[in-house]
Design a protein around this motif. Structure first.
Motif, PDB file in Angstrom:
ATOM      1  N   ASN A  10     -14.126 -52.322 -51.039  1.00 16.69           N
ATOM      2  CA  ASN A  10     -15.383 -52.511 -51.761  1.00 16.69           C
ATOM      3  C   ASN A  10     -15.703 -51.313 -52.668  1.00 16.69           C
ATOM      4  N   GLY A  11     -16.865 -51.408 -53.305  1.00 14.55           N
ATOM      5  CA  GLY A  11     -17.238 -50.412 -54.323  1.00 14.55           C
ATOM      6  C   GLY A  11     -17.353 -49.000 -53.779  1.00 14.55           C
ATOM      7  N   LYS A  12     -17.974 -48.909 -52.584  1.00 15.96           N
ATOM      8  CA  LYS A  12     -18.213 -47.577 -52.026  1.00 15.96           C
ATOM      9  C   LYS A  12     -16.886 -46.853 -51.724  1.00 15.96           C
ATOM     10  N   GLU A  13     -15.968 -47.643 -51.128  1.00 19.30           N
ATOM     11  CA  GLU A  13     -14.661 -47.063 -50.809  1.00 19.30           C
ATOM     12  C   GLU A  13     -13.905 -46.619 -52.059  1.00 19.30           C
ATOM     13  N   GLN A  14     -14.023 -47.460 -53.072  1.00 23.55           N
ATOM     14  CA  GLN A  14     -13.354 -47.125 -54.329  1.00 23.55           C
ATOM     15  C   GLN A  14     -13.930 -45.851 -54.929  1.00 23.55           C
ATOM     16  N   GLY A  15     -15.280 -45.751 -54.793  1.00 24.00           N
ATOM     17  CA  GLY A  15     -15.959 -44.549 -55.306  1.00 24.00           C
ATOM     18  C   GLY A  15     -15.458 -43.306 -54.607  1.00 24.00           C
ATOM     19  N   LEU A  16     -15.341 -43.423 -53.285  1.00 19.05           N
ATOM     20  CA  LEU A  16     -14.858 -42.301 -52.474  1.00 19.05           C
ATOM     21  C   LEU A  16     -13.421 -41.929 -52.852  1.00 19.05           C
ATOM     22  N   GLU A  17     -12.672 -42.970 -53.022  1.00 18.18           N
ATOM     23  CA  GLU A  17     -11.280 -42.830 -53.435  1.00 18.18           C
ATOM     24  C   GLU A  17     -11.191 -42.020 -54.730  1.00 18.18           C
ATOM     25  N   PHE A  18     -12.084 -42.362 -55.649  1.00 17.55           N
ATOM     26  CA  PHE A  18     -12.116 -41.714 -56.950  1.00 17.55           C
ATOM     27  C   PHE A  18     -12.478 -40.231 -56.828  1.00 17.55           C
ATOM     28  N   VAL A  19     -13.477 -39.982 -55.949  1.00 18.75           N
ATOM     29  CA  VAL A  19     -13.899 -38.598 -55.733  1.00 18.75           C
ATOM     30  C   VAL A  19     -12.731 -37.775 -55.177  1.00 18.75           C
ATOM     31  N   ARG A  20     -12.030 -38.370 -54.194  1.00 17.10           N
ATOM     32  CA  ARG A  20     -10.881 -37.674 -53.609  1.00 17.10           C
ATOM     33  C   ARG A  20      -9.817 -37.415 -54.666  1.00 17.10           C
ATOM     34  N   TYR A  21      -9.621 -38.417 -55.487  1.00 16.36           N
ATOM     35  CA  TYR A  21      -8.596 -38.344 -56.520  1.00 16.36           C
ATOM     36  C   TYR A  21      -8.902 -37.225 -57.520  1.00 16.36           C
ATOM     37  N   THR A  22     -10.142 -37.199 -58.016  1.00 21.40           N
ATOM     38  CA  THR A  22     -10.502 -36.159 -58.988  1.00 21.40           C
ATOM     39  C   THR A  22     -10.471 -34.779 -58.341  1.00 21.40           C
ATOM     40  N   ALA A  23     -10.859 -34.729 -57.049  1.00 18.82           N
ATOM     41  CA  ALA A  23     -10.809 -33.447 -56.347  1.00 18.82           C
ATOM     42  C   ALA A  23      -9.364 -32.948 -56.277  1.00 18.82           C
ATOM     43  N   ALA A  24      -8.467 -33.875 -56.010  1.00 19.65           N
ATOM     44  CA  ALA A  24      -7.050 -33.511 -55.915  1.00 19.65           C
ATOM     45  C   ALA A  24      -6.538 -33.000 -57.267  1.00 19.65           C
ATOM     46  N   ILE A  25      -6.921 -33.671 -58.321  1.00 14.45           N
ATOM     47  CA  ILE A  25      -6.506 -33.258 -59.668  1.00 14.45           C
ATOM     48  C   ILE A  25      -7.046 -31.863 -59.971  1.00 14.45           C
ATOM     49  N   LYS A  26      -8.341 -31.673 -59.597  1.00 11.58           N
ATOM     50  CA  LYS A  26      -8.980 -30.401 -59.868  1.00 11.58           C
ATOM     51  C   LYS A  26      -8.248 -29.264 -59.126  1.00 11.58           C
TER      52      LYS A  26
END
Ligand code: C2E
Ligand code: CA
Ligand code: CA
Ligand code: CA
Length: 278
Positions: free
Chosen positions: A1-17
């Motif tokens: 769902n949306g919330k999980e995807q949002g979290l996923e995105f946060v983790r992803y950008t954190a990893a990139i950073k």
């Protein structure tokens, strides 16, 4: 769902950073490391398959990082390439490799050739040949005792590569194509470019005893090299079976753990250099 995807995105950008930060950090460390002389060379012997003698050595760079310990080139060359720091680092490698070779000759050892890897960035520099010439003069090493290794990808633009290699060849240095077989080179390139040697990539050597295709590729490259009057070196020779196969294919030289891993200069001197007979 949306919330999980949002979290996923946060983790992803954190990893990139994180990745970006550690890259920047490494780049800064590298700049300091160059000044503080944290880099050093190891040498790996290149052995004549006919005589069993050490006829050359490849200089391979390492970095003694103040916090992370000794790093292998795979861990910092890509960052050096991206940041442009490969240019000063590459010059340091060239000068240092040539200095060792000259010193060993002065100390009375049988002269051998030192191979140095060039990166794409260095190869694209218009004044590369002048820089190489300067270093040879400065160090006092004869050009014939230096071999420069380029990869197939650097010869992609054949006209530019031709000119650059021609300028280098005029100095009297040797040129080899590294990791041969993994990139794209047409027979036309090989015939046209002023090169002296092909180094068969270790991925093919590794497979010579496993299946038909590794063996077929190695023997095809070796045969082709003979027809084009190029020298052939096999990389990544790890066992006797491979060595026997390579001898049968009339490979000139071999490099790999069977002979030795890359070793520090002092050890290379003691283990592999021989006094001029007399
Ligand atoms: P390369 O030029 O293909 O160098 C050979 C690599 O294979 C070396 O790894 C060497 O330690 C390893 N090797 C040698 N014999 C064997 C073997 O029998 N088995 C296996 N599995 N490996 C073997 P290393 O020192 O980690 O260097 C990796 C790459 O980093 C080099 O590949 C080269 O592309 C690059 N490199 C190293 N030094 C320099 C440098 O001074 N300048 C530039 N531009 N690149 C460098
Ligand atoms: Ca190489
Ligand atoms: Ca190689
Ligand atoms: Ca390689």
């Amino acid at each position: 769902n949306g919330k999980e995807q949002g979290l996923e995105f946060v983790r992803y950008t954190a990893a990139i950073k994180n990745q970006t930060q550690s890259r920047i950090e490494l780049e800064n460390d590298m700049r300091k490391g160059l000044e503080r002389e944290e880099f050093f060379l190891e040498f790996q012997p290149q052995v004549s398959l006919d005589s069993g003698r050490v006829v050359g050595m490849e200089a391979l760079v390492r970095w003694n990082h103040p916090r992370r310990g000794v790093l292998s080139p795979g861990e910092f060359i890509p960052v050096a390439e991206d940041s442009g720091l490969i240019v000063p680092l590459g010059e340091w490698v060239l000068r240092t490799a040539c200095s060792y070779n000259k010193k060993w000759q002065d100390d009375g050892y049988t002269p051998i050739c030192v191979s140095v890897n060039l990166s794409m960035r260095q190869f694209r520099q218009h004044n590369l040949a002048d820089k190489v010439d300067c270093i040879l003069q400065e160090v006092g090493l004869e050009a014939k005792y230096l071999e420069l290794e380029v990869t197939e990808s650097m010869t992609f633009d054949i006209d530019t590569a031709f000119e650059q290699l021609q300028r280098l060849k005029r100095l009297g240095v040797h040129i080899s194509i590294d990791d041969f077989g993994t990139g794209y080179s047409s027979l036309y390139y090989l015939k046209t470019l002023p090169i002296d040697r092909l180094k068969i990539d270790r991925s093919f050597v590794k497979e010579v005893m496993l299946d038909g295709s590794g063996a077929a590729i190695v023997s095809t490259i070796a045969m082709m090299a003979h027809h084009l009057q190029l020298k052939v070196t096999a990389e990544g020779v790890e066992n006797e079976e491979q060595l026997e196969f390579l001898k049968l294919q009339n490979c000139h030289e071999g490099q790999g753990y069977l002979f030795s891993k890359p070793v520090p200069a002092g050890l290379f001197e003691r283990r592999f250099l021989t006094r001029i007979a007399g």
